[in-house]
Design a protein around this motif. Structure first.
Motif, short mmCIF file in Angstrom:
data_model
loop_
_atom_site.label_atom_id
_atom_site.label_comp_id
_atom_site.label_asym_id
_atom_site.label_seq_id
_atom_site.Cartn_x
_atom_site.Cartn_y
_atom_site.Cartn_z
N GLY A 175 -3.07 14.42 -21.50
CA GLY A 175 -4.43 14.32 -20.99
C GLY A 175 -5.04 12.96 -21.31
N THR A 176 -6.35 12.86 -21.17
CA THR A 176 -7.02 11.59 -21.47
C THR A 176 -6.92 11.29 -22.95
N ASP A 177 -6.90 10.02 -23.27
CA ASP A 177 -6.68 9.58 -24.64
C ASP A 177 -7.77 8.58 -25.02
N PRO A 178 -8.41 8.75 -26.17
CA PRO A 178 -9.48 7.82 -26.57
C PRO A 178 -8.99 6.40 -26.80
N ARG A 179 -7.70 6.19 -26.85
CA ARG A 179 -7.17 4.84 -27.05
C ARG A 179 -7.12 4.04 -25.76
N THR A 180 -7.40 4.69 -24.62
CA THR A 180 -7.37 3.99 -23.35
C THR A 180 -8.77 3.92 -22.74
N ALA A 181 -8.98 2.91 -21.90
CA ALA A 181 -10.23 2.76 -21.15
C ALA A 181 -9.88 2.20 -19.78
N VAL A 182 -10.68 2.55 -18.77
CA VAL A 182 -10.41 2.17 -17.39
C VAL A 182 -11.62 1.46 -16.80
N ALA A 183 -11.38 0.40 -16.05
CA ALA A 183 -12.41 -0.25 -15.25
C ALA A 183 -11.92 -0.30 -13.81
N PHE A 184 -12.81 0.04 -12.88
CA PHE A 184 -12.43 0.18 -11.48
C PHE A 184 -12.93 -1.00 -10.65
N GLN A 185 -12.59 -0.98 -9.36
CA GLN A 185 -13.02 -2.05 -8.46
C GLN A 185 -14.54 -2.07 -8.32
N GLU A 186 -15.17 -0.88 -8.27
CA GLU A 186 -16.63 -0.81 -8.22
C GLU A 186 -17.15 -0.67 -9.65
N SER A 233 0.84 -1.19 0.00
CA SER A 233 0.00 0.00 0.00
C SER A 233 0.87 1.25 0.00
N GLY A 234 0.51 2.21 -0.85
CA GLY A 234 1.24 3.46 -0.91
C GLY A 234 2.41 3.47 -1.87
N CYS A 235 2.61 2.38 -2.63
CA CYS A 235 3.76 2.32 -3.54
C CYS A 235 3.48 2.97 -4.89
N GLY A 236 2.25 3.39 -5.13
CA GLY A 236 1.95 4.11 -6.37
C GLY A 236 1.29 3.30 -7.45
N LYS A 237 0.70 2.15 -7.12
CA LYS A 237 0.07 1.30 -8.14
C LYS A 237 -1.07 2.04 -8.85
N SER A 238 -2.01 2.55 -8.07
CA SER A 238 -3.15 3.25 -8.66
C SER A 238 -2.73 4.57 -9.28
N THR A 239 -1.71 5.21 -8.70
CA THR A 239 -1.18 6.44 -9.30
C THR A 239 -0.63 6.16 -10.68
N LEU A 240 0.10 5.06 -10.82
CA LEU A 240 0.63 4.66 -12.13
C LEU A 240 -0.50 4.48 -13.13
N LEU A 241 -1.56 3.82 -12.72
CA LEU A 241 -2.69 3.59 -13.62
C LEU A 241 -3.34 4.91 -14.04
N ARG A 242 -3.48 5.82 -13.08
CA ARG A 242 -4.09 7.12 -13.38
C ARG A 242 -3.22 7.93 -14.34
N LEU A 243 -1.92 7.81 -14.22
CA LEU A 243 -1.02 8.52 -15.13
C LEU A 243 -1.17 8.00 -16.55
N VAL A 244 -1.22 6.68 -16.71
CA VAL A 244 -1.37 6.10 -18.06
C VAL A 244 -2.75 6.43 -18.63
N ALA A 245 -3.75 6.55 -17.76
CA ALA A 245 -5.09 6.90 -18.21
C ALA A 245 -5.22 8.37 -18.58
N GLY A 246 -4.21 9.17 -18.24
CA GLY A 246 -4.29 10.60 -18.50
C GLY A 246 -5.12 11.35 -17.49
N LEU A 247 -5.44 10.70 -16.36
CA LEU A 247 -6.23 11.33 -15.31
C LEU A 247 -5.35 12.09 -14.33
N ASP A 248 -4.04 11.95 -14.46
CA ASP A 248 -3.08 12.66 -13.63
C ASP A 248 -1.86 12.95 -14.51
N VAL A 249 -1.01 13.86 -14.05
CA VAL A 249 0.15 14.28 -14.82
C VAL A 249 1.42 13.97 -14.03
N PRO A 250 2.42 13.34 -14.65
CA PRO A 250 3.65 13.03 -13.91
C PRO A 250 4.41 14.30 -13.55
#
Length: 300
Positions: free
Chosen positions: A101-112, A70-87
């Motif tokens: 930014g967000t890219d139409p070539r990517t899609a995200v599915a979450f735990q919920e 926990s806290g190692c940046g797993k979800s942060t990494l995913l958000r960066l690739v999704a364009g939802l965050d900026v490195p």
């Protein structure tokens, strides 16, 4: 079954006759490349680094599983690739193109599942389709995806009328609706019971075989990672090791999918990865694995 997919939601690859094309299996897929990625967040005592010096290439069509404490940046990494965050530093490229930014070539599915409760499952899946395409093409794409995830019989039901596993399948179908080149999954099966989780893992592999997109999946379950992925990326917490880069280890998973869950080689890798996470199994790597329907969780 009569579909009622909204006219403004469908896929962009429509033929003149309106039937559309399912380009997923035939199109050239793009991979992901991360060069020198770092991410720090402001804190009272100064910037808090979550990711540092992350160099990674995910070839087109690969399934990469990301594990770590926990806290190692797993979800942060995913958000960066999704364009939802900026490195804070570095660059991410998809198919050779820098991510902005967000890219139409990517899609995200979450735990919920995050389905709209007032819409039917087919309408929820249709929300993932690109805008501005023909009605018939969108209807065909949604029908195809519902069949792919085994929900064609429940197309007109609403989220409250189906099980959690069915809702998660609808969420996965929605993420696939635009035929993404990169599919990002953040603990997609974490909220499911053990048996449903195993079935969803098999379903994901069936979907990947039918539509071989590039997949990055974050999970706390080492067994799940080894069963699904071509490679497992182990991240370290920078709070515990302030001098190192984020990647502790990258493990190639042997054998073709679908794999035998009781495979001895996977059992040995499981012990090694758990040790890398600070979890000791008290079991020698030469011991025969014992099959269990309950996934093994690493510390959250």
């Amino acid at each position: 079954m009569t579909s009622t997919v909204p006219a403004d939601l469908s896929t962009t690859d429509a033929r003149p006759d309106g039937t559309g094309t399912h380009r997923a299996s035939a199109m050239r897929r793009d991979g992901v490349r991360l060069d020198g990625i770092a991410r720090a967040f402001p804190a009272a005592e100064g910037p808090r680094e979550v990711l540092r010096g992350l160099d990674l290439e995910v070839p087109a069509g690969e399934i990469l599983a990301v594990v770590g404490p926990s806290g190692c940046g797993k979800s942060t990494l995913l958000r960066l690739v999704a364009g939802l965050d900026v490195p804070s530093a570095g660059e991410i490229r998809i198919g050779g193109t820098a991510l902005r930014g967000t890219d139409p070539r990517t899609a995200v599915a979450f735990q919920e599942p995050r389905l709209l409760p007032w819409r039917t499952l087919e309408h929820n899946v249709a929300l993932g389709l690109p805008r501005g395409t023909a009605r018939r093409a969108g209807r065909d794409r949604v029908r195809h995806l519902l069949q792919l995830v085994g929900l064609e019989h429940a197309a007109t039901q609403r989220p409250r009328e189906v099980s959690g596993g069915m809702a998660q399948r609808a969420s996965l179908a929605r993420a696939l609706a635009r035929s993404p080149e990169v599919l990002l999954l953040d603990e997609p099966f974490g909220a499911l019971d053990a048996l449903t989780r195993l079935r969803m893992q098999d379903l994901l592999l069936e979907i990947h075989a039918a539509e071989p997109t590039t997949v990055v999946v974050v999970t706390h379950d080492v067994e799940e990672a080894l069963y699904l992925a071509d490679r497992v990326l182990l991240l370290r917490s920078l709070l515990e090791d302030a001098a190192s880069t984020s990647i502790a280890r990258a493990v190639e998973v042997p054998g073709a999918r679908p794999r035998d869950r009781a495979d001895h080689a996977l059992a040995e890798l499981r012990v090694e990865l758990l040790a890398g996470l600070g979890v000791h199994t008290h079991q020698g790597t030469s011991s025969a694995p014992t099959a269990s329907p309950t996934p093994t969780e690493t510390p959250s």
